[in-house]
Design an enzyme around this catalytic site. Structure first.
Site, PDB file in Angstrom:
ATOM      1  N   ARG A  46      23.238  40.964  32.622  1.00  0.00           N
ATOM      2  CA  ARG A  46      24.334  41.421  33.497  1.00  0.00           C
ATOM      3  C   ARG A  46      24.298  40.628  34.796  1.00  0.00           C
ATOM      4  O   ARG A  46      25.321  40.238  35.352  1.00  0.00           O
ATOM      5  CB  ARG A  46      24.238  42.933  33.758  1.00  0.00           C
ATOM      6  CG  ARG A  46      25.246  43.395  34.791  1.00  0.00           C
ATOM      7  CD  ARG A  46      25.493  44.891  34.878  1.00  0.00           C
ATOM      8  NE  ARG A  46      24.394  45.748  34.564  1.00  0.00           N
ATOM      9  CZ  ARG A  46      23.333  45.982  35.360  1.00  0.00           C
ATOM     10  NH1 ARG A  46      23.232  45.396  36.533  1.00  0.00           N
ATOM     11  NH2 ARG A  46      22.376  46.802  34.972  1.00  0.00           N
ATOM     12  N   TYR A  98      51.970  41.099  37.944  1.00  0.00           N
ATOM     13  CA  TYR A  98      51.760  41.619  36.586  1.00  0.00           C
ATOM     14  C   TYR A  98      51.620  43.153  36.648  1.00  0.00           C
ATOM     15  O   TYR A  98      50.948  43.676  37.537  1.00  0.00           O
ATOM     16  CB  TYR A  98      50.501  40.959  36.010  1.00  0.00           C
ATOM     17  CG  TYR A  98      49.979  41.631  34.773  1.00  0.00           C
ATOM     18  CD1 TYR A  98      50.754  41.698  33.620  1.00  0.00           C
ATOM     19  CD2 TYR A  98      48.716  42.204  34.745  1.00  0.00           C
ATOM     20  CE1 TYR A  98      50.284  42.321  32.488  1.00  0.00           C
ATOM     21  CE2 TYR A  98      48.230  42.821  33.610  1.00  0.00           C
ATOM     22  CZ  TYR A  98      49.032  42.887  32.480  1.00  0.00           C
ATOM     23  OH  TYR A  98      48.564  43.511  31.363  1.00  0.00           O
ATOM     24  N   ASP A 172      46.545  34.808  42.257  1.00  0.00           N
ATOM     25  CA  ASP A 172      46.451  34.891  40.804  1.00  0.00           C
ATOM     26  C   ASP A 172      47.097  33.610  40.265  1.00  0.00           C
ATOM     27  O   ASP A 172      48.307  33.425  40.355  1.00  0.00           O
ATOM     28  CB  ASP A 172      47.179  36.149  40.299  1.00  0.00           C
ATOM     29  CG  ASP A 172      47.037  36.344  38.799  1.00  0.00           C
ATOM     30  OD1 ASP A 172      46.904  35.336  38.075  1.00  0.00           O
ATOM     31  OD2 ASP A 172      47.081  37.500  38.333  1.00  0.00           O
ATOM     32  N   LYS A 197      44.763  33.825  28.953  1.00  0.00           N
ATOM     33  CA  LYS A 197      46.012  33.097  28.746  1.00  0.00           C
ATOM     34  C   LYS A 197      45.754  31.602  28.515  1.00  0.00           C
ATOM     35  O   LYS A 197      45.108  31.246  27.552  1.00  0.00           O
ATOM     36  CB  LYS A 197      46.938  33.355  29.942  1.00  0.00           C
ATOM     37  CG  LYS A 197      47.089  34.851  30.295  1.00  0.00           C
ATOM     38  CD  LYS A 197      47.699  35.629  29.165  1.00  0.00           C
ATOM     39  CE  LYS A 197      48.007  37.080  29.410  1.00  0.00           C
ATOM     40  NZ  LYS A 197      47.075  37.926  30.080  1.00  0.00           N
TER      41      LYS A 197
HETATM   42  C1  LIG Z   1      49.430  37.043  35.810  1.00  0.00           C
HETATM   43  C2  LIG Z   1      48.440  37.956  35.166  1.00  0.00           C
HETATM   44  N1  LIG Z   1      47.364  38.368  35.863  1.00  0.00           N
HETATM   45  C3  LIG Z   1      46.446  39.190  35.318  1.00  0.00           C
HETATM   46  C4  LIG Z   1      46.575  39.671  34.043  1.00  0.00           C
HETATM   47  C5  LIG Z   1      45.536  40.600  33.467  1.00  0.00           C
HETATM   48  O1  LIG Z   1      44.658  39.897  32.664  1.00  0.00           O
HETATM   49  P1  LIG Z   1      43.900  40.506  31.366  1.00  0.00           P
HETATM   50  O2  LIG Z   1      44.950  40.926  30.404  1.00  0.00           O
HETATM   51  O3  LIG Z   1      43.060  39.358  30.906  1.00  0.00           O
HETATM   52  O4  LIG Z   1      43.090  41.662  31.869  1.00  0.00           O
HETATM   53  C6  LIG Z   1      47.673  39.269  33.271  1.00  0.00           C
HETATM   54  C7  LIG Z   1      47.828  39.754  31.888  1.00  0.00           C
HETATM   55  O5  LIG Z   1      48.862  39.613  31.280  1.00  0.00           O
HETATM   56  C8  LIG Z   1      48.632  38.385  33.850  1.00  0.00           C
HETATM   57  O6  LIG Z   1      49.713  37.973  33.166  1.00  0.00           O
END
Ligand SMILES: Cc1ncc(COP(=O)(O)O)c(C=O)c1O
Length: 382
Positions: A46, A98, A172, A197
């Site tokens: 961890r 998101y 992000d 992604k």
């Molecule tokens: C722009 C963006 N940030 C964060 C996330 C969250 O990521 P995760 O699904 O890997 O937890 C997503 C998920 O679709 C996303 O599109």
């Protein structure tokens, strides 16, 4: 090294002991200690694991930051960042982040008295106004381009405003990846990814990555990562390293296919609106061009009223209806009922996520095949 080489050789390249060109998967929870207080640098997975460390060093190199961290998901990375703040602090959030980011702030961190305000961060005056109104703001959290409306925020300008106000900038960077955009170089303090992604790229893992621009923040995030335990496991760390190696060729092809698809949609009289930053008439095309070296491969659009959206989704044969984006296969989704359903209807209307909005993640298939599929589905939806 240029980024194409860094994607392959950055971080920890291969294995020093055996010469293996692929980083080994250290599938272990713990490590033998030679004596009390004497260990190999690893005590418990961890806290630290060599395979995870390889992807953490790799993302730090790619984002040109100070230290990287790998989490079990993008949302685990986002949650770790939010744990930097205290009760009574406030975070400014890009207005169409998101849905899951909004949900964790609104439904979890709000219970711990972390306040938030949704602000259209593409409008710098609105950001300044919010900072003036709220003395307790500690960070500006932006997504650029935003999911799903492809709104662009000027990262350098936001970082400048944040610095003047002694608050942090968190970006992000999921939609762009460090291949196309490097927020830390533009002034951000923290950059994070849903590595699920484009970085993973093959729709076969869930992961989050985070990079900080200074050692002090690195120590704080490591403390949070170790204390709360949302780490990425060794096998998925290895899969992620494998995915990242081909990022440059994938992103180039994603970009080419998306451009072609966006042009097709623009010229089609069954489409009412399109959101794609590659268009010259996108309101922030110039900002996108100046801060990133591409437009990514997400296109959102709305069908003309007379079309049946359910039939459109049914009519697609090659493009798959599903959550997520950024994989080799093209995916389409309905944000209002899928990715952004966690955002209440009224807020969705306010920020422009209308019920007819469709989000397309353009994959790496043959571009003519993609157009053919879209054409057939549009005809079917008439
Ligand atoms: C722009 C963006 N940030 C964060 C996330 C969250 O990521 P995760 O699904 O890997 O937890 C997503 C998920 O679709 C996303 O599109």
């Amino acid at each position: 090294m240029k980024i194409e080489s860094l994607l392959i050789h950055g971080g920890i390249d291969g294995d020093k002991i055996t010469g293996a060109v692929s980083v080994p998967i250290y599938q272990t929870s713990t490590y033998k200690q030679e004596a009390l207080g004497k260990n190999s640098g690893y005590e418990y997975s961890r806290t630290g694991n060599p395979t995870r460390e390889a992807v953490e060093k790799l993302i730090a190199d790619l984002e040109e930051g100070c230290r990287g961290f790998a989490f079990a998901s993008g949302l685990a990375a986002i949650s770790a960042v939010l744990m930097l703040f205290k009760s009574g602090d406030k975070v400014i959030l890009s207005s169409n982040v998101y849905g899951g980011t909004f949900r964790v702030v609104d439904k979890i961190f709000k219970n711990f008295n972390l306040e938030y305000e949704l602000v259209d961060t593409s409008d710098l005056e609105k950001v300044r106004e919010s900072l003036n109104r709220n003395q307790n703001v500690k960070a500006i959290f932006i997504e650029t381009p935003t999911n799903p409306l492809m709104t662009i925020t000027d990262i350098a300008k936001i970082s400048e405003i944040a610095r003047e106000n002694k608050v942090m900038t968190i970006v992000d960077n999921t939609f762009m990846t460090p291949y196309l955009q490097k927020p830390i170089k533009l002034g951000a303090d923290i950059v994070l990814h849903s590595a699920t992604k484009y970085l993973g790229g093959h729709s076969d893992l869930i992961a989050g990555l985070l990079v900080v621009n200074n050692e002090e923040l690195g120590e704080k995030i490591h403390f949070i990562q170790n204390s709360t335990g949302g780490i990425l496991n060794p096998f998925d760390s290895w899969l992620l390293i494998r995915g990242i190696k081909t990022l440059s060729v994938r992103m180039d092809r994603h970009d080419e296919n998306a451009n072609y698809t966006a042009e097709f949609l623009k010229g089609n009289n069954l489409i009412d609106k399109i959101y794609y930053p590659g268009f010259l008439n996108h309101p922030d095309h110039e900002i996108q061009k100046s801060q990133a070296r591409g437009y990514g491969a997400i296109i959102s659009f709305v069908l003309k009223d007379e079309l049946d959206i359910n039939k459109f989704f049914k009519g697609l044969k090659l493009i798959t209806l599903g959550e997520s984006l950024g994989g080799v296969e093209s995916l389409v989704c309905h944000p209002a009922t899928m990715t952004h359903a966690a955002i209440p209807y009224e807020i969705r209307q306010e920020i422009g996520i209308e019920d007819g909005l469709i989000r397309l993640s353009v994959g790496l298939e043959n571009k003519e095949d993609l157009i053919e599929d879209l054409k057939n589905a549009l005809e079917f939806a008439r």
